[in-house]
Structures are given as structure tokens and as C-alpha cells.
Design a protein around this motif. Structure first.
Motif, mmCIF file in Angstrom:
data_model
loop_
_atom_site.group_PDB
_atom_site.id
_atom_site.type_symbol
_atom_site.label_atom_id
_atom_site.label_comp_id
_atom_site.label_asym_id
_atom_site.label_seq_id
_atom_site.Cartn_x
_atom_site.Cartn_y
_atom_site.Cartn_z
ATOM 1 N N THR A 27 -7.461 -1.162 2.012
ATOM 2 C CA THR A 27 -6.413 -2.365 1.730
ATOM 3 C C THR A 27 -7.452 -3.577 1.893
ATOM 4 O O THR A 27 -8.487 -3.538 2.604
ATOM 5 C CB THR A 27 -5.202 -2.472 2.963
ATOM 6 O OG1 THR A 27 -6.034 -2.415 4.293
ATOM 7 C CG2 THR A 27 -4.467 -1.388 3.006
ATOM 8 N N ASP A 28 -6.739 -4.670 1.507
ATOM 9 C CA ASP A 28 -7.657 -6.098 1.632
ATOM 10 C C ASP A 28 -6.783 -7.296 2.075
ATOM 11 O O ASP A 28 -5.424 -6.896 2.482
ATOM 12 C CB ASP A 28 -8.322 -6.171 0.227
ATOM 13 C CG ASP A 28 -7.158 -6.369 -0.850
ATOM 14 O OD1 ASP A 28 -5.877 -6.748 -0.619
ATOM 15 O OD2 ASP A 28 -7.429 -6.170 -1.947
ATOM 16 N N ASP A 29 -7.172 -8.461 1.968
ATOM 17 C CA ASP A 29 -6.468 -9.422 2.599
ATOM 18 C C ASP A 29 -5.251 -9.589 1.880
ATOM 19 O O ASP A 29 -4.054 -10.203 2.504
ATOM 20 C CB ASP A 29 -7.283 -10.690 2.168
ATOM 21 C CG ASP A 29 -8.567 -10.965 3.324
ATOM 22 O OD1 ASP A 29 -8.615 -9.915 4.068
ATOM 23 O OD2 ASP A 29 -9.343 -12.003 3.195
ATOM 24 N N ARG A 87 -11.579 -7.231 8.681
ATOM 25 C CA ARG A 87 -11.496 -6.650 7.480
ATOM 26 C C ARG A 87 -12.277 -5.362 7.182
ATOM 27 O O ARG A 87 -11.806 -4.656 6.518
ATOM 28 C CB ARG A 87 -12.516 -7.804 6.375
ATOM 29 C CG ARG A 87 -11.768 -8.979 6.153
ATOM 30 C CD ARG A 87 -12.523 -9.766 5.189
ATOM 31 N NE ARG A 87 -11.685 -10.802 4.733
ATOM 32 C CZ ARG A 87 -11.730 -12.078 5.250
ATOM 33 N NH1 ARG A 87 -12.714 -12.399 6.291
ATOM 34 N NH2 ARG A 87 -10.924 -13.140 4.879
ATOM 35 N N GLN A 90 -9.131 -3.157 7.842
ATOM 36 C CA GLN A 90 -8.364 -3.349 6.524
ATOM 37 C C GLN A 90 -8.955 -2.282 5.674
ATOM 38 O O GLN A 90 -8.250 -1.547 4.655
ATOM 39 C CB GLN A 90 -8.356 -4.796 5.908
ATOM 40 C CG GLN A 90 -7.480 -5.528 6.831
ATOM 41 C CD GLN A 90 -7.873 -6.996 5.928
ATOM 42 O OE1 GLN A 90 -7.372 -7.155 4.801
ATOM 43 N NE2 GLN A 90 -8.290 -7.997 6.731
ATOM 44 N N ALA A 91 -10.387 -1.946 5.564
ATOM 45 C CA ALA A 91 -11.027 -1.172 4.414
ATOM 46 C C ALA A 91 -10.965 0.213 4.955
ATOM 47 O O ALA A 91 -11.136 0.814 4.109
ATOM 48 C CB ALA A 91 -12.598 -1.787 4.404
#
Length: 261
Positions: A27-29, A87, A90-91
Motif C-alpha cells: 500500500t502507499d500514501d 512508509r 505501508q509497503a
């Protein structure tokens, strides 16, 4: 003194999710912002002083969410009225897993766990404790339930439970997200050596999460609002509890439980 207290609050809310493998879709921002936008609506009945009306007249939580750059750090935490996700974290997570993690951090805030932990730390430190931070939390955050546990491991389980409710109300697949804990020792090797005093084992969290999902999906199947079983995890006021029935439609709730209509 205050800097040390801030570290204590932040560390107390860390989710201990040091993921080391990327077996699931990253996933990302953009994903983080979309999940946050949904959670701030569905969690509004719980947010109390952390809620307001947006430009469209919808009641939303004022909790903010920010991504963090921290090389090699995979973590999420809550501090004051904000939630933070690296982040790197998220990754390593799918959207459903990220919704579960962010819901967990929202839950820490609305359940006032930071206030309870500072209050506990204050005991026995009369005359040597800066009450300014405690007063700030008391003024601007929800009031903790009288039955809020003082044990940090139980607080983590409560946040897991309510976080899954938030993710489910937002329409994320909570049945799939719970599987995260099944292979947590492979994906989170730090759990074996860190957080034993403040975080339950992955096996305990998996059992708790499965029970939370069963409760949620059982209520959905029965056509009832999917409130947590424990009163301390429910919205503080009857009107807010009634509001829960309006924040998600049946199709969204069915999606959370892996059903299609």
C-alpha cells in the motif's frame, strides 16, 4: 521531563508491527489517505471531543493521519490526536491489513489509552510530575470508561477489537485481515523478543481478533448494529450508539464479512 513523557506516550501506543516480508500487496500514501477518510467517518460515534462536522455536515473524527519516512522502520503509532504510519509499514501491508492497523491506532485514541497510561505513570510521583500534558489530554480527548483496563496488554487487545470494528464498518475484509496474526512470527520476528510487557503474543491476538470478527459478523447477519460486546468499547452515549447503525450500509458490512448480496 516532558520529552521523556512524550516518548513514553508514543512508545505505549506502538503497535509492535515490525514486518520483514512483503508477501502481501503493498500500500502507499494514496491507500493510507483513502482508509483514513473512511475511518474518520465510521469512528465518529466513538470520537467524542475528537469529532466535528465537515463542510458537508457529516460528523467526522478530527484525528489526523500522517505517513512517516523512517528507513528500516516498520511501525504505526498514535500520539495525542494523530496516527502515524511509516512508509516502510505501508509497503508491507495489504489494504485490509492497513485498515486493521490504522483502526487499532484510532481505537487507542478514542479509548483514551494515552491518558490512562500517563495517569498511571503519575501515581507515586507527586511533586515531580508535570501535570500539563495530562491536563491537555483530559481537556481535548474522550473521557476513558471507568472499566478501562490499566494493563497495557489488555489495552492492546481492546484496541485490536475496536480497530477491527472500525475497519469492518469501513467495508474492509476483516476476516482476511485477521489472518495477519496467523503467520505473525514469520512476518513479525520482533514479536518474539520485544513488547512482552506491553503487547500480547501473536497467538493471543489471533484468538482475540477471531472472536471480534465473529461478534461483528454475527451481528451483521442478525441485522443488528455490529457493536463490540464490552460496554467499555462501545460509544459513550446512547445517541452515539444509535448512530453506529447509520455509518455503513448492509452491502458494506457484508463485504467486511466476506459476503456478497
Amino acid at each position: 521531563m516532558r520529552r521523556g513523557i512524550l516518548r513514553r506516550v508514543a512508545a505505549g501506543l506502538v503497535s509492535a508491527m515490525a514486518v520483514t516480508t512483503a508477501a502481501h500487496a503493498a500500500t502507499d500514501d494514496t491507500d493510507l489517505a483513502a482508509i483514513h477518510a473512511k475511518l474518520r467517518v465510521v469512528a465518529a460515534p466513538w470520537c467524542g471531543k475528537l469529532a466535528d462536522f465537515d463542510a458537508q455536515g457529516t460528523r467526522v473524527c478530527t484525528i489526523r493521519t500522517e505517513p512517516l519516512d523512517a528507513a528500516g522502520v516498520t511501525n504505526a503509532f498514535a500520539l495525542f490526536s494523530g496516527t502515524f504510519v511509516t512508509r516502510e509499514m505501508q509497503a508491507r501491508l495489504s489494504r485490509d491489513e492497513l485498515a486493521m492497523v490504522l483502526g487499532h491506532e484510532f481505537a487507542h485514541l478514542v479509548l483514551a489509552h494515552g491518558y490512562v497510561r500517563l495517569q498511571r505513570q503519575r501515581e507515586g510521583q507527586a511533586g515531580r510530575y508535570d501535570d500539563g500534558l495530562l491536563g491537555l489530554l483530559q481537556t481535548n480527548h474522550p473521557t476513558p470508561h471507568d472499566d478501562t483496563p490499566r494493563d497495557e496488554r489488555q489495552q492492546e487487545l481492546d484496541a485490536d477489537t475496536l480497530g477491527l470494528v472500525f475497519a469492518g464498518l469501513a467495508g474492509y475484509d476483516i476476516r482476511g485481515a485477521v489472518a495477519f496474526w496467523r503467520d505473525a512470527h514469520r512476518r513479525l520476528p520482533a514479536l518474539a523478543t520485544q513488547g512482552r510487557k506491553t503487547h500480547p503474543s501473536a497467538a493471543v491476538r489471533l484468538r482475540n481478533a477471531r472472536a471480534a470478527v465473529a461478534q461483528f459478523c454475527g451481528a451483521v447477519a442478525a441485522g443488528k448494529p455490529p457493536l463490540p460486546r464490552l460496554e467499555r468499547l462501545q460509544p459513550a452515549y446512547e445517541a452515539s450508539r444509535d448512530e453506529v447503525a447509520t455509518v455503513a450500509d448492509r452491502a458494506t458490512l457484508d463485504a467486511a464479512c466476506g459476503r456478497t448480496r
